[in-house]
Scaffold this motif. Structure first.
Motif, mmCIF file in Angstrom:
data_model
loop_
_atom_site.group_PDB
_atom_site.id
_atom_site.type_symbol
_atom_site.label_atom_id
_atom_site.label_comp_id
_atom_site.label_asym_id
_atom_site.label_seq_id
_atom_site.Cartn_x
_atom_site.Cartn_y
_atom_site.Cartn_z
ATOM 1 N N TYR A 138 41.854 52.372 37.741
ATOM 2 C CA TYR A 138 42.259 52.373 36.337
ATOM 3 C C TYR A 138 41.476 51.252 35.671
ATOM 4 C CZ TYR A 138 45.247 52.195 32.156
ATOM 5 O OH TYR A 138 45.719 52.213 30.853
ATOM 6 N N ILE A 139 40.232 51.554 35.256
ATOM 7 C CA ILE A 139 39.316 50.545 34.743
ATOM 8 C C ILE A 139 38.610 51.054 33.491
ATOM 9 C CG2 ILE A 139 38.860 49.529 37.020
ATOM 10 C CD1 ILE A 139 36.210 51.094 37.057
ATOM 11 N N SER A 140 37.889 50.140 32.831
ATOM 12 C CA SER A 140 37.108 50.511 31.652
ATOM 13 C C SER A 140 35.899 51.342 32.059
ATOM 14 C CB SER A 140 36.647 49.255 30.916
ATOM 15 O OG SER A 140 35.705 49.576 29.908
ATOM 16 N N PRO A 141 35.591 52.415 31.334
ATOM 17 C CA PRO A 141 34.395 53.222 31.648
ATOM 18 C C PRO A 141 33.094 52.468 31.385
ATOM 19 C CG PRO A 141 35.370 53.928 29.573
ATOM 20 C CD PRO A 141 36.332 52.948 30.178
ATOM 21 N N LEU A 142 33.181 51.330 30.685
ATOM 22 C CA LEU A 142 31.976 50.548 30.412
ATOM 23 C C LEU A 142 31.354 50.012 31.703
ATOM 24 C CD1 LEU A 142 33.062 48.480 27.272
ATOM 25 C CD2 LEU A 142 31.458 50.399 27.352
ATOM 26 N N VAL A 168 35.138 43.239 35.597
ATOM 27 C CA VAL A 168 35.468 44.637 35.310
ATOM 28 C C VAL A 168 36.851 44.733 34.687
ATOM 29 C CG1 VAL A 168 35.858 46.924 36.332
ATOM 30 C CG2 VAL A 168 33.981 45.480 37.154
ATOM 31 N N SER A 211 38.246 42.620 32.834
ATOM 32 C CA SER A 211 38.281 42.053 31.482
ATOM 33 C C SER A 211 37.680 42.962 30.422
ATOM 34 C CB SER A 211 37.533 40.714 31.469
ATOM 35 O OG SER A 211 36.151 40.903 31.738
ATOM 36 N N LEU A 212 37.040 44.063 30.830
ATOM 37 C CA LEU A 212 36.409 44.972 29.860
ATOM 38 C C LEU A 212 37.466 45.786 29.114
ATOM 39 C CD1 LEU A 212 33.401 46.267 31.997
ATOM 40 C CD2 LEU A 212 33.318 44.643 30.102
ATOM 41 N N PRO A 213 37.236 46.056 27.827
ATOM 42 C CA PRO A 213 38.250 46.766 27.018
ATOM 43 C C PRO A 213 38.292 48.267 27.292
ATOM 44 C CG PRO A 213 36.288 46.344 25.693
ATOM 45 C CD PRO A 213 36.060 45.663 27.018
ATOM 46 N N GLY A 214 39.448 48.877 27.067
ATOM 47 C CA GLY A 214 39.611 50.323 27.185
ATOM 48 C C GLY A 214 39.599 50.771 28.628
ATOM 49 N N ARG A 215 40.653 51.423 29.082
ATOM 50 C CA ARG A 215 40.727 51.824 30.488
ATOM 51 C C ARG A 215 40.932 53.328 30.627
ATOM 52 N NH1 ARG A 215 43.885 47.283 34.105
ATOM 53 N NH2 ARG A 215 42.666 45.488 33.433
ATOM 54 N N TRP A 216 40.281 53.879 31.623
ATOM 55 C CA TRP A 216 40.470 55.286 31.981
ATOM 56 C C TRP A 216 40.969 55.370 33.416
ATOM 57 C CZ3 TRP A 216 35.350 58.173 30.253
ATOM 58 C CH2 TRP A 216 35.258 58.120 28.844
#
Length: 304
Positions: A172-176, A157, A159-164
């Motif tokens: 504070y993690i990627s919505p993916l 989790v 390592s996923l791009p873009g954080r919200w």
């Protein structure tokens, strides 16, 4: 007293269906689960076709989730930001699941796949639940407290791009990550008629690293919308939802949930989890045996 189910194409005893719904509702009230993962197998055991059982069970899960969502909303236990992302993923998953369901029906493999998936899922989840509950019970008997696990999201989790920022969940993690989780749960809801809470809650805790005080409420929020969508999609595409069956299941589950909630207050949580794990494993074993049993009547086709 028998009643004809128009979609399932058979007659059933109303009392048996209400009692079945009541039993699942009681488990829902006792253990805090939607109950859909037990409704479908029990309906299959009673003789309802697996496709109709899976499609109709999601209707019951929708009804059971409504009161739960409002209860958690009143105490601030729902992360609407996280829930919205999960819902979007779940809706996409139901659409993909609908296509997959129709393909399996075209190939004539829908019933077999549903039974296999249930056996694997219930066996895996039941085994993990039993292990966790037994460790907790053993630790309390020996007087050694179970060490608390640190709350953090899985390295994948991170390592996923873009954080919200999901303030309510403290993340504070990627919505993916929640999008993919919702997508997979949507597929399961469409194929199996489950709400997905028995997979969603552990995943939200141990993969996303969400705060425990918003996990159940947020999971129910997602389940509510995804099961509604699943029921509508089934009605429009597969036409496997038997509304008569769903109504009697709801009547039983509403009453059973109230009884289960009262029983839960008198039992220790660790023993409750151990009991639920045992029930899940018994159902998984019964479904596994059903896949290998020889039917009473065997039909063959001969070309002359």
């Amino acid at each position: 007293m028998d009643i004809y189910l128009p979609i399932a194409g058979l007659s059933v005893n109303i009392v048996v269906i209400i009692l079945l719904g009541g039993a699942v509702g009681m488990l829902s009230g006792m253990f805090g689960v939607g109950g859909g993962f037990l409704t479908t197998p029990l309906l299959i055991f009673y003789g309802i076709p697996p496709t109709v059982a899976a499609a109709s069970a999601s209707t019951q899960v929708t009804g059971a989730s409504v009161s739960g969502v409002f209860a958690h909303m009143r105490r601030g236990g729902v992360d609407f930001h996280m829930g919205a992302v999960l819902v979007v993923g779940g809706l996409l998953g139901t659409l993909f699941g609908a296509v997959l369901f129709e393909l399996l029906e075209t190939w004539g493999q829908a019933d077999t796949v549903i039974n296999i998936l249930y056996t694997l899922l219930l066996g895996g989840i039941g085994g993990l639940m039993a292990k966790d509950a037994w460790q907790s019970v053993s630790a309390k008997r020996s007087g050694k407290p179970v060490p608390a696990s640190k709350r953090r999201h899985h390295p994948l989790v991170a390592s996923l791009p873009g954080r919200w920022r999901f303030y309510r969940s403290g993340l504070y993690i990627s919505p993916l990550a929640p999008l993919i989780l919702g997508f997979l749960t949507g597929i399961l809801t469409m194929l199996l008629g489950v709400g997905g809470g028995f997979i969603m809650v552990p995943a939200m805790l141990y993969i996303l690293g969400m705060s425990a005080n918003v996990v159940v409420g947020t999971s129910l929020f997602q389940i509510l919308f995804v099961t509604m969508s699943s029921t509508m999609v089934h009605s429009l595409t597969t036409r496997a939802v038997d509304i008569v069956l769903a109504i009697f299941l709801l009547i039983g589950s509403v009453t059973g949930a109230q009884i289960g909630a009262r029983l839960a207050q008198r039992m220790r949580p660790d023993y409750l989890r151990l009991l639920l794990a045992a029930i899940v494993l018994i159902v998984a074993l019964r479904m596994a045996l059903g896949l290998g049993w020889q039917p009473d009547e065997i039909y063959t086709v001969q070309f002359l």
